[in-house]
Design a protein around this motif. Sequence first.
Motif, PDB file in Angstrom:
ATOM      1  N   GLN A 135       0.849  -1.184   0.000  1.00 41.01           N
ATOM      2  CA  GLN A 135       0.000   0.000   0.000  1.00 41.01           C
ATOM      3  C   GLN A 135       0.888   1.238   0.000  1.00 41.01           C
ATOM      4  O   GLN A 135       2.039   1.175   0.451  1.00 41.01           O
ATOM      5  N   PRO A 136       0.393   2.388  -0.464  1.00 42.35           N
ATOM      6  CA  PRO A 136       1.186   3.625  -0.403  1.00 42.35           C
ATOM      7  C   PRO A 136       1.451   4.031   1.046  1.00 42.35           C
ATOM      8  O   PRO A 136       0.563   3.937   1.898  1.00 42.35           O
ATOM      9  N   LEU A 137       2.665   4.481   1.316  1.00 43.52           N
ATOM     10  CA  LEU A 137       3.032   4.948   2.649  1.00 43.52           C
ATOM     11  C   LEU A 137       2.560   6.381   2.880  1.00 43.52           C
ATOM     12  O   LEU A 137       2.254   6.770   4.005  1.00 43.52           O
ATOM     13  N   GLY A 138       2.490   7.165   1.810  1.00 42.70           N
ATOM     14  CA  GLY A 138       2.119   8.571   1.922  1.00 42.70           C
ATOM     15  C   GLY A 138       3.275   9.507   1.623  1.00 42.70           C
ATOM     16  O   GLY A 138       3.084  10.693   1.367  1.00 42.70           O
ATOM     17  N   VAL A 139       4.503   8.978   1.668  1.00 43.72           N
ATOM     18  CA  VAL A 139       5.703   9.770   1.399  1.00 43.72           C
ATOM     19  C   VAL A 139       6.056   9.675  -0.078  1.00 43.72           C
ATOM     20  O   VAL A 139       5.958   8.603  -0.673  1.00 43.72           O
ATOM     21  N   VAL A 140       6.454  10.782  -0.667  1.00 48.56           N
ATOM     22  CA  VAL A 140       6.926  10.795  -2.046  1.00 48.56           C
ATOM     23  C   VAL A 140       8.443  10.959  -2.018  1.00 48.56           C
ATOM     24  O   VAL A 140       8.961  11.940  -1.484  1.00 48.56           O
ATOM     25  N   GLY A 141       9.145   9.991  -2.563  1.00 51.70           N
ATOM     26  CA  GLY A 141      10.602  10.035  -2.576  1.00 51.70           C
ATOM     27  C   GLY A 141      11.136  10.336  -3.965  1.00 51.70           C
ATOM     28  O   GLY A 141      10.474  10.078  -4.967  1.00 51.70           O
ATOM     29  N   ARG A 142      12.318  10.901  -3.995  1.00 51.84           N
ATOM     30  CA  ARG A 142      12.960  11.134  -5.287  1.00 51.84           C
ATOM     31  C   ARG A 142      14.466  11.208  -5.090  1.00 51.84           C
ATOM     32  O   ARG A 142      14.954  11.576  -4.024  1.00 51.84           O
ATOM     33  N   LYS A 143      15.160  10.846  -6.131  1.00 50.38           N
ATOM     34  CA  LYS A 143      16.612  10.918  -6.153  1.00 50.38           C
ATOM     35  C   LYS A 143      17.012  12.131  -6.985  1.00 50.38           C
ATOM     36  O   LYS A 143      16.264  12.582  -7.853  1.00 50.38           O
ATOM     37  N   GLY A 144      18.204  12.652  -6.718  1.00 47.62           N
ATOM     38  CA  GLY A 144      18.620  13.835  -7.462  1.00 47.62           C
ATOM     39  C   GLY A 144      20.062  14.198  -7.200  1.00 47.62           C
ATOM     40  O   GLY A 144      20.786  13.495  -6.483  1.00 47.62           O
ATOM     41  N   ILE A 145      20.482  15.305  -7.809  1.00 50.83           N
ATOM     42  CA  ILE A 145      21.797  15.887  -7.587  1.00 50.83           C
ATOM     43  C   ILE A 145      21.606  17.087  -6.669  1.00 50.83           C
ATOM     44  O   ILE A 145      20.788  17.970  -6.958  1.00 50.83           O
ATOM     45  N   TYR A 146      22.339  17.126  -5.547  1.00 51.20           N
ATOM     46  CA  TYR A 146      22.167  18.161  -4.542  1.00 51.20           C
ATOM     47  C   TYR A 146      23.437  19.000  -4.398  1.00 51.20           C
ATOM     48  O   TYR A 146      24.553  18.520  -4.647  1.00 51.20           O
ATOM     49  N   VAL A 147      23.234  20.235  -3.975  1.00 49.56           N
ATOM     50  CA  VAL A 147      24.335  21.165  -3.711  1.00 49.56           C
ATOM     51  C   VAL A 147      23.995  21.930  -2.442  1.00 49.56           C
ATOM     52  O   VAL A 147      22.821  22.003  -2.040  1.00 49.56           O
ATOM     53  N   PRO A 148      24.984  22.503  -1.743  1.00 48.04           N
ATOM     54  CA  PRO A 148      24.692  23.314  -0.550  1.00 48.04           C
ATOM     55  C   PRO A 148      23.819  24.517  -0.902  1.00 48.04           C
ATOM     56  O   PRO A 148      23.917  25.078  -1.992  1.00 48.04           O
TER      57      PRO A 148
END
Length: 443
Positions: A58-71
Amino acid sequence: STIFRILLEEMLGFRILRVFYHSESTSFHLRAEDESCQAINLELWQKIPSSESEVITQPLGVVGRKGIYVPKSTPVSSSHFQLLHDSLISSNPQSSSPYNFFPPSGDLNLTDLFKDREKYACNDHTPSTVGWTESTCMDGSWIPPQCAENTDCKELYLDHPKSSLGWFEAVVKNLGLKFHVVYLGLQGLLRRVEEMHLEAAEGSTKIEEMKGIAYYWWEPHPLHVQYASRRLIIPDFSEQCKSTYSVEPMDSGVNCDSEPRSLLKAIPAGLKNSQPDLYALWSSFSLDNAEQMEMMMLEGPWMGGGGNLTIEEAACEWLRTTNVNWSHWLSVTIPSTPSEGSTKSAFSLLEITLFTLLMLFVLIGGWVIFRNLYVHFQTRSVKPRRSFQNFESPIEKTIALLSDMLQGKKIPKENIAHLKNTLQFHGDHVNTPEWQEQLLSSD
């Protein structure tokens, strides 16, 4: 997961629980098949095939995503990727390129990190394990075509090729970004992020002297709480972009951000019937990104969070202070086998039916008896009889004798004596209303 475990143990009485940390569906699937384990997963990134009936998701409710991050302190972080091609940061020709915020190629010595080239996170054996058919690892890095002869390229950090599976490598290639992709392993990447964030925080306030770091990560995650960061904005995800994906970066046409994923929770199907309270809690358990970030704000820096608590302490504190009404997640049932339940229900219905019929008979019978008695006594009160159960009062007997005399009937001697005595005794009362009423009623 720890919050879920605490509710199971302290509110529902379970005592055989252990929290493990792994988001791979294959790992969970193996545990779910083991009936002695009965694993529950509360943050699953990969979908489990719908044909696998032994697992419910079942869906948890959280939407996750991967990406490139910077400060966040890096100016380019709030702008579109196109800034990495333009010269809009400063009028100073020596510092006009946004790439100047990032470490140059070769800045990090991987030998110091891994000690042995065979232990590099990306080595000669890695391409075959990932599925690359053309790309190779060169000194622990993947180098896109635009950086093959360009010494001005900078370093972009990932933990392992298996994490990206060629997606962000293809983004770098297809957008023409001037980055080498350097693989540091998970712990190496965390150390590098910490070092570069501290350098960025201590850097000059002048834009041209600021330092930054670009690295692969995902959200929600407490790392972004500990080290203020934001996702590098690149073209939004689209199904058309996804359709060009290949695990081999050189063959992939991907040039967009990763697909946002609705995270899942999973449970062995057998627990739905064998442990209904546990299943009810699992089914109701739901969080959104903001609520999960509330937890991460409580975790200590050693866990990657922004607070000073262990995971256990953070979970307890969240349960005590959150506005989430988690009591609605709980449900308590009385366990019974289907056969027992159906038998009890059948007998209960039969008993209720018999009791209802009995009460109807009692009420109807009681009403009939009461009505007959009421009519009987009402009749007696209207026209009383001379005797009741062979008993006559002296006055009733005297009136009866007088009546018989008036009709010319023969009166027995003993009755004449009774009549004489009664009339002599009651002579003064013959004209009283009582006697008149008795005489009238006896004609």
